[in-house]
Motif scaffolding. Structure first.
Motif, PDB file in Angstrom:
ATOM      1  N   SER A 154       1.243  -1.381  -0.081  1.00  9.35           N
ATOM      2  CA  SER A 154      -0.403   0.046   0.188  1.00  9.35           C
ATOM      3  C   SER A 154       0.830   1.299  -0.220  1.00  9.35           C
ATOM      4  O   SER A 154       1.853   1.214   0.996  1.00  9.35           O
ATOM      5  N   LEU A 155       1.043   2.651  -0.645  1.00  6.94           N
ATOM      6  CA  LEU A 155       1.318   3.613  -1.315  1.00  6.94           C
ATOM      7  C   LEU A 155       0.516   4.342  -0.595  1.00  6.94           C
ATOM      8  O   LEU A 155      -0.485   4.658  -1.259  1.00  6.94           O
ATOM      9  N   LYS A 156       1.069   5.071   0.825  1.00  6.84           N
ATOM     10  CA  LYS A 156      -0.144   6.258   1.215  1.00  6.84           C
ATOM     11  C   LYS A 156       0.598   7.774   1.128  1.00  6.84           C
ATOM     12  O   LYS A 156       1.216   7.199   2.278  1.00  6.84           O
ATOM     13  N   PRO A 157      -0.239   8.526   0.130  1.00  2.00           N
ATOM     14  CA  PRO A 157       0.714   9.740   0.474  1.00  2.00           C
ATOM     15  C   PRO A 157       0.916  10.271   0.984  1.00  2.00           C
ATOM     16  O   PRO A 157      -0.118   9.943   2.584  1.00  2.00           O
ATOM     17  N   ASP A 158       1.627  10.503   2.259  1.00  2.00           N
ATOM     18  CA  ASP A 158       1.939  11.644   3.104  1.00  2.00           C
ATOM     19  C   ASP A 158       1.053  12.977   3.165  1.00  2.00           C
ATOM     20  O   ASP A 158       2.186  14.253   2.744  1.00  2.00           O
ATOM     21  N   PHE A 159      -0.070  12.646   3.497  1.00  2.00           N
ATOM     22  CA  PHE A 159      -0.570  14.600   3.178  1.00  2.00           C
ATOM     23  C   PHE A 159      -0.160  15.699   3.659  1.00  2.00           C
ATOM     24  O   PHE A 159      -0.396  16.743   3.131  1.00  2.00           O
ATOM     25  N   LYS A 160       0.707  15.685   4.754  1.00  2.00           N
ATOM     26  CA  LYS A 160       1.237  16.912   5.374  1.00  2.00           C
ATOM     27  C   LYS A 160       2.364  17.422   3.921  1.00  2.00           C
ATOM     28  O   LYS A 160       2.700  18.284   3.854  1.00  2.00           O
ATOM     29  N   LEU A 161       2.809  16.526   3.228  1.00  2.00           N
ATOM     30  CA  LEU A 161       3.781  17.118   2.097  1.00  2.00           C
ATOM     31  C   LEU A 161       3.801  16.831   1.032  1.00  2.00           C
ATOM     32  O   LEU A 161       4.080  17.760  -0.072  1.00  2.00           O
ATOM     33  N   LEU A 162       1.796  17.519   0.697  1.00  2.00           N
ATOM     34  CA  LEU A 162       1.061  17.425  -0.726  1.00  2.00           C
ATOM     35  C   LEU A 162       0.802  19.102  -0.314  1.00  2.00           C
ATOM     36  O   LEU A 162       0.318  19.424   1.120  1.00  2.00           O
ATOM     37  N   ASN A 163       0.877  20.110  -1.646  1.00  2.00           N
ATOM     38  CA  ASN A 163       0.359  21.069  -1.167  1.00  2.00           C
ATOM     39  C   ASN A 163      -0.469  21.871  -2.275  1.00  2.00           C
ATOM     40  O   ASN A 163      -0.712  21.932  -3.040  1.00  2.00           O
ATOM     41  N   PRO A 164      -1.980  21.412  -1.416  1.00  2.00           N
ATOM     42  CA  PRO A 164      -2.238  21.133  -2.603  1.00  2.00           C
ATOM     43  C   PRO A 164      -3.576  23.023  -3.273  1.00  2.00           C
ATOM     44  O   PRO A 164      -3.930  23.101  -4.441  1.00  2.00           O
ATOM     45  N   ASP A 165      -2.684  24.091  -2.739  1.00  2.00           N
ATOM     46  CA  ASP A 165      -2.464  25.314  -2.287  1.00  2.00           C
ATOM     47  C   ASP A 165      -1.790  26.142  -3.865  1.00  2.00           C
ATOM     48  O   ASP A 165      -1.095  27.055  -4.004  1.00  2.00           O
ATOM     49  N   PHE A 166      -0.215  24.458  -4.415  1.00  2.00           N
ATOM     50  CA  PHE A 166       0.306  25.280  -5.071  1.00  2.00           C
ATOM     51  C   PHE A 166      -0.111  25.989  -6.799  1.00  2.00           C
ATOM     52  O   PHE A 166      -0.913  26.203  -7.242  1.00  2.00           O
ATOM     53  N   ASP A 167       0.521  27.139  -6.599  1.00  2.00           N
ATOM     54  CA  ASP A 167       0.885  28.088  -7.299  1.00  2.00           C
ATOM     55  C   ASP A 167       0.953  27.627  -8.878  1.00  2.00           C
ATOM     56  O   ASP A 167       0.894  28.409  -9.931  1.00  2.00           O
ATOM     57  N   GLY A 168       1.768  27.094  -9.420  1.00  2.00           N
ATOM     58  CA  GLY A 168       2.275  27.216 -10.116  1.00  2.00           C
ATOM     59  C   GLY A 168       3.814  27.473  -9.968  1.00  2.00           C
ATOM     60  O   GLY A 168       4.301  28.298  -8.628  1.00  2.00           O
ATOM     61  N   TYR A 169       4.543  27.351 -11.543  1.00  2.00           N
ATOM     62  CA  TYR A 169       6.517  27.864 -11.128  1.00  2.00           C
ATOM     63  C   TYR A 169       6.389  29.217 -11.709  1.00  2.00           C
ATOM     64  O   TYR A 169       5.460  29.655 -12.810  1.00  2.00           O
ATOM     65  N   LYS A 170       7.456  29.993 -11.285  1.00  2.00           N
ATOM     66  CA  LYS A 170       7.702  31.663 -11.678  1.00  2.00           C
ATOM     67  C   LYS A 170       8.960  31.352 -12.932  1.00  2.00           C
ATOM     68  O   LYS A 170      10.015  30.460 -12.318  1.00  2.00           O
TER      69      LYS A 170
END
Length: 591
Positions: free
Chosen positions: A6-22
């Protein structure tokens, strides 16, 4: 039965508010270059193959090798077989290539045309299992163990062992320290072989599925165990794994007792020099034939039994509230306990063309029976009533909708798969397998579905390499910690989406500290994506008013040459790039 990974991502390491690369200018990226002599040799060793697997293995081979114990150094082979070292330091910048060892790389362009498919050739490669050892595979079936000493000071390496094996590309060399002076190195070598040659060889034991495969060639992983007894090295064991399709990731596990594979088809052991492979018996799917068929409505059940030439006088049918007994000439044909009570006084039966038809009325009308008899014994087959199926669908209609988004006012509207583009789709399902090196069995696995593999990375020293796969639009980096345990250690924001758009990408590498990832095209361009970094000040979005104090930079490097990129290596501060005529060092940070 294999365990399920089972590969369960650590949601603390995910950024749902990422705005993209500049996009950032590459003006601040300083680079240094040195001339190299490897293009001619690589052109001579380029082998045209009719096998896709071999062509892919050759085309994506990274000719620039990094040292996980000294990330400031890179190595490559010259046209004359010299293994050269380039070092990058703050004082001397990119050093001139220094020869540390001479490899035996024979010319391959004189091979007969008919012999090419039987003797596929591979590029040389080098791995570093420890700070004082190196392992070289010349691609032609020779493996060398070299004593390097302190690689930051030594100028030449000494060969301490050589052995012959199946030609292939050396992909890993992992050192295991034993008691006293005992040491062992586990080497993995990937290669391709025609399925016909594999089938005709007496050395390999293949299962029927692989034997009867329609594939023209298969992937091989040769697992070599080299042991040191305090005085000399010895090749103590060889094992071979084979399977169809491409291999995305391959590594021995943390305890060096098995092999981890990220692939698209099943792989299995076909050879072991110490323990013979036991050929698995063919699986026979013995599905018991039904003794009867039945159809149920909300009120009754109709049952059919084949009785052959038996007549009414030969039959004896007994129906009670809970049991049914059918016998022919005092021989029991069907005997069982109903799963639910029936109205025995209303039951009836008839004979028509060798078929016994029994009508039973349910004691509880409207109750759907899962099976006619308790525990499903005797075995029967249910025929579905179209009216009953329609009635069930009506009962469940409140759980479904013929509209994509039945309630658009919800805070979290339904996800629209139309947001994905064609490049986001994976062509094949991805499998994560662990094969036990002792039992030769598949001990654990995970079916990842249509998931894209992005890249592999060596985080540090002798640690098992990591792999990065796509999770939604992000890239999630997984660190193996056992045969069925994997840790989510880093996230590359939106990199799954970014990588899918790079249709000219050849190499993808990440920094050991996971601070950035680089994508190199076949020629000219390299795209670098940094993790979000703090900067002095604050930015505010004029439309939304959102304030941010971190930014994720994207740098596009346009190289000053049109030569093909032959290798890429990433250190924490420097990006190394090898072309046909030069090696470049791009300083990504001032420190």
């Amino acid at each position: 039965m294999e365990k399920q990974i089972s590969l369960k991502p650590d949601f603390k390491l995910l950024n749902p508010d990422f705005d993209g690369y500049k996009l950032s200018s590459d003006v601040d990226v300083t680079f240094y270059s040195r001339a190299v002599d490897c293009a001619e040799g690589l052109e001579k060793r380029h082998n045209s193959s009719s096998f896709y697997l071999h062509t892919r293995l050759e085309a994506l081979h990274n000719h620039l090798f990094g040292d996980p114990f000294d990330t400031s150094c890179v190595y490559y082979f010259s046209s004359k077989g010299h293994l050269l070292k380039n070092n990058f330091s703050k004082d001397t910048k990119l050093s001139v290539g220094e020869v540390v060892w001479q490899a035996d790389l024979p010319e391959l362009d004189k091979a007969d045309e008919d012999d090419k498919t039987e003797n596929l050739h591979y590029f040389a490669s080098v791995c570093f299992p420890s700070p004082d050892l190196a392992v070289v595979g010349n691609g032609q079936g020779k493996v060398h163990i070299l004593e390097t000493g302190d690689r930051s000071t030594t100028r030449s390496w000494l060969e301490s062992f050589e052995c012959s094996t199946q030609p292939g590309i050396l992909t890993q060399a992992r050192l295991v320290e034993g008691e006293a002076h005992d040491r062992s190195i586990h080497c993995l070598m990937t290669s391709v072989m025609a399925l016909q040659d594999l089938t005709n060889s007496d050395l390999y034991v293949l299962d029927e599925k692989l034997k009867t495969s329609s594939a023209s060639a298969v992937h091989l992983v040769n697992w070599l165990t080299l042991e040191y007894n305090g005085a000399t090295w010895d090749l103590s064991r060889t094992r071979t794994i084979a399977g169809e399709g491409t291999i995305e990731y391959c590594s021995v596990n943390e305890t060096s007792t098995g092999v981890l594979l990220l692939c698209h088809k099943n792989f299995a052991f076909i050879h072991d020099s110490c323990k013979p492979i036991v050929k698995p018996p063919p699986k026979e799917e013995s599905k018991p034939s039904p003794k009867f068929t039945f159809l149920q409505t909300s009120e009754d059940i109709t049952m059919w039994v084949n009785i052959g030439t038996a007549s009414k006088s030969d039959l004896k049918v007994e129906v009670t509230t809970n049991e049914l007994n059918i016998s022919i000439d005092d021989t029991s044909v069907i005997s069982g306990t109903f799963s639910n009570p029936v109205k025995s006084d209303l039951s009836s039966w008839t004979i028509n063309d060798g078929t016994l038809e029994i009508t039973l009325f349910k004691a509880t009308e409207g109750l759907n029976w899962v099976a006619l008899f308790q525990s499903g014994i005797p075995v029967g087959e249910e025929l579905l009533d179209p009216q009953l199926v329609e009635e069930v669908n009506k009962r469940l209609s409140h759980l479904t909708s013929d509209k994509f988004d039945a309630n658009p006012d919800l805070d979290n509207p339904a996800y629209d798969p139309g947001q994905f583009e064609a490049c986001d789709e994976a062509n094949e399902d991805l499998l994560l397998l662990h094969l036990n090196g002792s039992s030769h069995k598949l001990s654990s696995m995970c079916h990842l579905g249509a998931t894209q593999h992005l890249f592999n990375s060596q985080v540090e020293g002798n640690v098992v390499p990591t792999f990065c796969i796509r999770h939604d639009v992000d890239g999630v980096l997984w660190q193996p910690e056992g045969e069925d345990k994997f840790a989510h250690i880093a996230t590359y924001n939106a990199f799954g989406y970014v990588k899918a758009s790079k249709n000219m990408a050849k190499y993808t590498c990440a920094a050991p500290d996971n601070s950035y990832v680089a994508v190199a095209d076949v020629k000219s361009h390299i795209y670098i994506f940094f993790q979000p970094e703090a900067f002095g000040g604050e930015l505010r979005n004029r439309k939304s008013g959102k304030r941010i104090n971190t930014v994720a930079r994207q740098v596009v490097i346009s190289m000053k040459t049109q030569d093909e990129i032959l290798g890429v290596h990433t250190s924490c501060n420097v990006l190394f790039v090898l072309t046909e005529k030069n090696i470049y060092g791009y300083c990504l940070r001032n420190s």
